[in-house]
Design a protein around this motif. Structure first.
Motif, PDB file in Angstrom:
ATOM      1  N   UNK A 130       5.279   2.705-126.750  1.00 10.75           N
ATOM      2  CA  UNK A 130       5.380   1.302-125.991  1.00 10.75           C
ATOM      3  C   UNK A 130       5.456   1.782-124.652  1.00 10.75           C
ATOM      4  N   UNK A 131       4.657   0.931-123.738  1.00 10.71           N
ATOM      5  CA  UNK A 131       4.335   1.295-122.373  1.00 10.71           C
ATOM      6  C   UNK A 131       5.409   0.069-121.608  1.00 10.71           C
ATOM      7  N   UNK A 132       5.835   0.609-120.545  1.00 14.50           N
ATOM      8  CA  UNK A 132       6.661  -0.164-119.486  1.00 14.50           C
ATOM      9  C   UNK A 132       6.173   0.198-118.046  1.00 14.50           C
ATOM     10  N   UNK A 133       5.647  -0.746-117.653  1.00 13.91           N
ATOM     11  CA  UNK A 133       4.834  -0.272-116.078  1.00 13.91           C
ATOM     12  C   UNK A 133       4.988  -1.462-115.286  1.00 13.91           C
ATOM     13  N   UNK A 134       5.281  -0.946-114.038  1.00 18.22           N
ATOM     14  CA  UNK A 134       5.877  -1.780-112.985  1.00 18.22           C
ATOM     15  C   UNK A 134       4.701  -1.913-111.716  1.00 18.22           C
ATOM     16  N   UNK A 135       4.309  -3.284-111.260  1.00 16.76           N
ATOM     17  CA  UNK A 135       3.564  -3.338-110.114  1.00 16.76           C
ATOM     18  C   UNK A 135       2.401  -2.604-110.304  1.00 16.76           C
ATOM     19  N   UNK A 136       2.163  -1.691-109.498  1.00 22.29           N
ATOM     20  CA  UNK A 136       0.919  -0.798-109.242  1.00 22.29           C
ATOM     21  C   UNK A 136       0.792   0.097-110.634  1.00 22.29           C
ATOM     22  N   UNK A 137       1.872   0.452-111.202  1.00 19.70           N
ATOM     23  CA  UNK A 137       2.043   1.266-112.172  1.00 19.70           C
ATOM     24  C   UNK A 137       1.207   0.655-113.422  1.00 19.70           C
ATOM     25  N   UNK A 167      -1.286  -1.480-112.903  1.00 16.27           N
ATOM     26  CA  UNK A 167      -2.949  -1.176-112.541  1.00 16.27           C
ATOM     27  C   UNK A 167      -3.455   0.035-113.163  1.00 16.27           C
ATOM     28  N   UNK A 168      -2.478   1.076-112.628  1.00 15.31           N
ATOM     29  CA  UNK A 168      -2.993   2.497-113.062  1.00 15.31           C
ATOM     30  C   UNK A 168      -3.047   2.578-114.415  1.00 15.31           C
ATOM     31  N   UNK A 169      -2.108   2.145-115.237  1.00 12.54           N
ATOM     32  CA  UNK A 169      -2.076   2.125-116.590  1.00 12.54           C
ATOM     33  C   UNK A 169      -3.407   1.630-117.420  1.00 12.54           C
ATOM     34  N   UNK A 196       2.934  -7.123-112.481  1.00  7.22           N
ATOM     35  CA  UNK A 196       1.816  -6.162-112.482  1.00  7.22           C
ATOM     36  C   UNK A 196       0.922  -6.526-111.654  1.00  7.22           C
ATOM     37  N   UNK A 197       0.321  -5.554-110.689  1.00  8.61           N
ATOM     38  CA  UNK A 197      -1.097  -5.766-110.207  1.00  8.61           C
ATOM     39  C   UNK A 197      -2.289  -6.216-110.970  1.00  8.61           C
TER      40      UNK A 197
END
Length: 195
Positions: free
Chosen positions: A61-68, A70-72, A89-90
């Motif tokens: 399970x992925x938790x990604x913040x802001x540009x994270x 976008x990178x993901x 997210x961006x």
């Protein structure tokens, strides 16, 4: 057992993943401290991390913040992720870059001829980055939940809503929330949203 992979935003770090341990007590929570800052390099770092986790855990399970986030989405990991939580997210990097060009009064011609332009607000604008973003539209097919603050200054509500609709993501908006979720009230909202 499940793995929770946390990808931080700009200026953040993998230690932020500690916050999610109590929310996912039955899972292994791992924060990735990526060392690069372009979608093509950071995407590779994220992909390598996910491939390693895939060999050890049933679900990721992925938790990604802001540009994270976008990178993901540039990491080509769709087929290995069961679910994603995106915080501020961006989702439209081209729009963000062209907005920053407007703020810095930089034309496209100027950016192309200089390659990189340093701005007064601390962001470097890069022609290579802009070209990469234009040539690699986001493809994302993971069940995704998005948390967005109504006072987010980087992505407009329209941009986020369009992305959510296009990718069948569910969108939660915190009235008065900012791009960076950090106050006690915002973190409580975030925790309840994840639960």
């Amino acid at each position: 057992m499940n793995a929770i992979l946390y990808i931080h935003g700009k200026g953040g770090s993998a230690t932020e993943s500690e916050h999610y341990r109590m929310l996912f007590a039955d899972s292994e929570v791992i924060g990735l401290d990526y060392q690069t800052f372009t979608p093509w390099e950071t995407g590779k770092e994220i992909r390598i991390a996910v491939e390693e986790l895939k060999g050890k855990y049933e679900n990721i399970i992925l938790i990604a913040n802001s540009i994270g986030a976008f990178f993901s989405m540039n990491a080509g990991i769709d087929d290995m992720i069961q679910k994603a939580y995106f915080i501020s997210p961006i989702v439209d990097m081209e729009k963000l870059i062209t907005d920053m060009m407007k703020w810095a009064s930089v034309t496209e011609h100027e950016l192309e001829s200089k390659g990189v332009v340093h701005t007064e607000f601390g962001e470097d604008l890069s022609w290579d980055y802009l070209c990469y973003v234009r040539n690699h539209p986001i493809k994302w097919n993971v069940p995704t939940q998005i948390l967005y603050g109504s006072k987010d200054h980087l992505m407009s509500i329209d941009t986020i809503t369009n992305f959510a609709n296009k990718h069948n993501a569910s969108l939660t908006i915190m009235e008065g929330g900012e791009h960076w979720f950090h106050t006690e009230e915002q973190m409580t909202f975030l925790d309840n949203w994840i639960k």
